[in-house]
Design a protein around this motif. Structure first.
Motif, PDB file in Angstrom:
ATOM      1  N   THR A  11       0.902  -1.024  -0.089  1.00  0.00           N
ATOM      2  CA  THR A  11       0.061   0.001   0.066  1.00  0.00           C
ATOM      3  C   THR A  11       0.850   1.263   0.159  1.00  0.00           C
ATOM      4  OG1 THR A  11      -1.729  -1.255   1.113  1.00  0.00           O
ATOM      5  CG2 THR A  11      -1.863   1.333   1.270  1.00  0.00           C
ATOM      6  N   PHE A  15       1.006   4.267  -2.841  1.00  0.00           N
ATOM      7  CA  PHE A  15       0.746   5.744  -2.539  1.00  0.00           C
ATOM      8  C   PHE A  15       2.052   6.604  -2.540  1.00  0.00           C
ATOM      9  CE2 PHE A  15      -3.181   4.154  -0.948  1.00  0.00           C
ATOM     10  CZ  PHE A  15      -3.955   4.568  -1.592  1.00  0.00           C
ATOM     11  N   LYS A  20      -0.938   8.675   3.540  1.00  0.00           N
ATOM     12  CA  LYS A  20      -1.913   8.165   2.584  1.00  0.00           C
ATOM     13  C   LYS A  20      -1.994   6.836   2.864  1.00  0.00           C
ATOM     14  CE  LYS A  20      -1.725  11.913  -0.782  1.00  0.00           C
ATOM     15  NZ  LYS A  20      -1.531  12.078  -2.522  1.00  0.00           N
ATOM     16  N   HIS A  23      -3.833   6.288   6.226  1.00  0.00           N
ATOM     17  CA  HIS A  23      -5.178   6.570   6.099  1.00  0.00           C
ATOM     18  C   HIS A  23      -5.988   5.418   5.195  1.00  0.00           C
ATOM     19  CE1 HIS A  23      -8.940   8.963   5.757  1.00  0.00           C
ATOM     20  NE2 HIS A  23      -8.819   8.830   4.421  1.00  0.00           N
ATOM     21  N   HIS A  24      -5.368   4.831   4.292  1.00  0.00           N
ATOM     22  CA  HIS A  24      -5.964   3.942   3.670  1.00  0.00           C
ATOM     23  C   HIS A  24      -6.232   2.630   4.419  1.00  0.00           C
ATOM     24  CE1 HIS A  24      -7.171   1.773  -0.164  1.00  0.00           C
ATOM     25  NE2 HIS A  24      -6.371   0.876   0.130  1.00  0.00           N
ATOM     26  N   ASN A 122     -10.950  -3.230  -8.194  1.00  0.00           N
ATOM     27  CA  ASN A 122      -9.696  -2.135  -8.334  1.00  0.00           C
ATOM     28  C   ASN A 122      -9.485  -2.117  -9.938  1.00  0.00           C
ATOM     29  OD1 ASN A 122      -9.271  -1.751  -5.625  1.00  0.00           O
ATOM     30  ND2 ASN A 122      -8.004  -3.433  -5.415  1.00  0.00           N
TER      31      ASN A 122
END
Length: 298
Positions: A11, A15, A20, A23-24, A122
């Motif tokens: 992840t 990003f 970020k 947060h994801h 996705n």
């Protein structure tokens, strides 16, 4: 290495931003930092270069990102296989072209989400040359793309429909006044095409090359909307799927030139690897996509 560490790493690699990524994932930023540091300590290497507030993957980080994506996908598949429930769930990663995603796939997504709301979708955009590579590396589950019919032994192909193409110009362009256009008419013209590697750009340029046509210039643009804007402003001749320009044709912003040259045999296709495990979610998605798109009309 733990799966949660790999998920955090993958992840963050996506990003390239710890905040970020946190947060994801629903983590505190300190948790993301701690997991990445633990992974770096275990592997004995740096996975990210930290330059102030900016980060980027190191070479080792780039290599791990490939494996992390595959490991996480295999773990998700294993979980689905072992599960006693046949209800579609999990995550599907779909590779597609911008034009198909914008003009063909919304009905597919809508139908699928209404029946299987627990499946996460996705969507990944890439140039056409990369699609087969991603399927073979198992970094996408399925691909929708425009090309001449795909006939490769390790890939399963569903031909969905013919996708008419259009040579386009501004309505006041001199070529728009001709009764028909041949490849030779494009000699000395400025062309505004999709990016290098796009299948239908490759086909169009091949036709022009075989006819000995030499354009004055070729501008490669990755966005259909930008291509349409540049062409309507008189910058040059474009080449796009007809479905992407129907509104502009109706509104008089663009003109489809009456092409008299060789036909453009472009098909909308759905492909996946023949060794791909078809999870309940993926099988359901394929069924809905084929039913929705196979005979789609403009």
């Amino acid at each position: 290495m733990e799966l949660r560490q790999l998920k955090t790493f993958a992840t963050t690699a996506q990003f390239l931003n710890f905040t970020k990524a946190a947060h994801h994932l629903g983590y505190a930023q300190s948790t993301v930092t701690s997991q990445i540091q633990g992974l770096e300590s275990e592997l004995g290497t740096m996975l990210f270069e930290r330059l102030g507030k900016q980060i980027k993957l190191t070479k080792d980080g780039e290599n791990l990102a490939i494996y992390a994506t595959q490991i996480l996908k295999l773990a998700a598949e294993a979980k689905d296989v072992i599960s006693s429930s046949l209800t579609p769930k999990g995550t599907l990663t779909i590779g597609t072209a911008e034009s198909l995603c914008t003009y063909r796939l919304p009905d597919v997504f809508k139908a699928f989400r209404s029946q299987y709301p627990n499946v996460e979708l996705n969507i990944r955009f890439d140039i056409c040359n990369d699609y087969r590579t991603h399927l073979r590396k198992n970094t996408v589950d399925i691909v929708f793309f425009l090309d001449v019919p795909c006939n490769e032994a390790d890939l399963i192909t569903h031909i969905l429909n013919d996708e008419p193409m259009a040579v386009i110009a501004a309505p006041n362009h001199p070529l728009s006044q001709k009764q028909f256009i041949m490849p030779a008419d494009l000699s000395g013209q400025a062309l505004i095409l999709t990016e290098t590697g796009c299948s239908y750009r490759r086909l169009f340029e091949s036709i022009l090359t075989q006819a000995g046509v030499k354009p004055s210039s070729v501008l490669g643009v990755s966005s259909n909307e930008v291509i349409k804007k540049f062409v309507s402003d008189g910058w040059g001749i474009g080449f796009l799927p007809h479905i992407t320009i129907s509104n502009e044709l109706a509104g008089g912003q663009l003109a489809a030139l009456p092409w008299g040259g060789p036909p453009f045999v472009i098909k909308a296709q759905l492909i996946y690897h023949k060794e791909k495990w078809l999870s309940p979610a993926l099988r359901a998605f394929i069924d809905i996509a084929v039913k929705t798109l196979q005979h789609a009309a403009i």
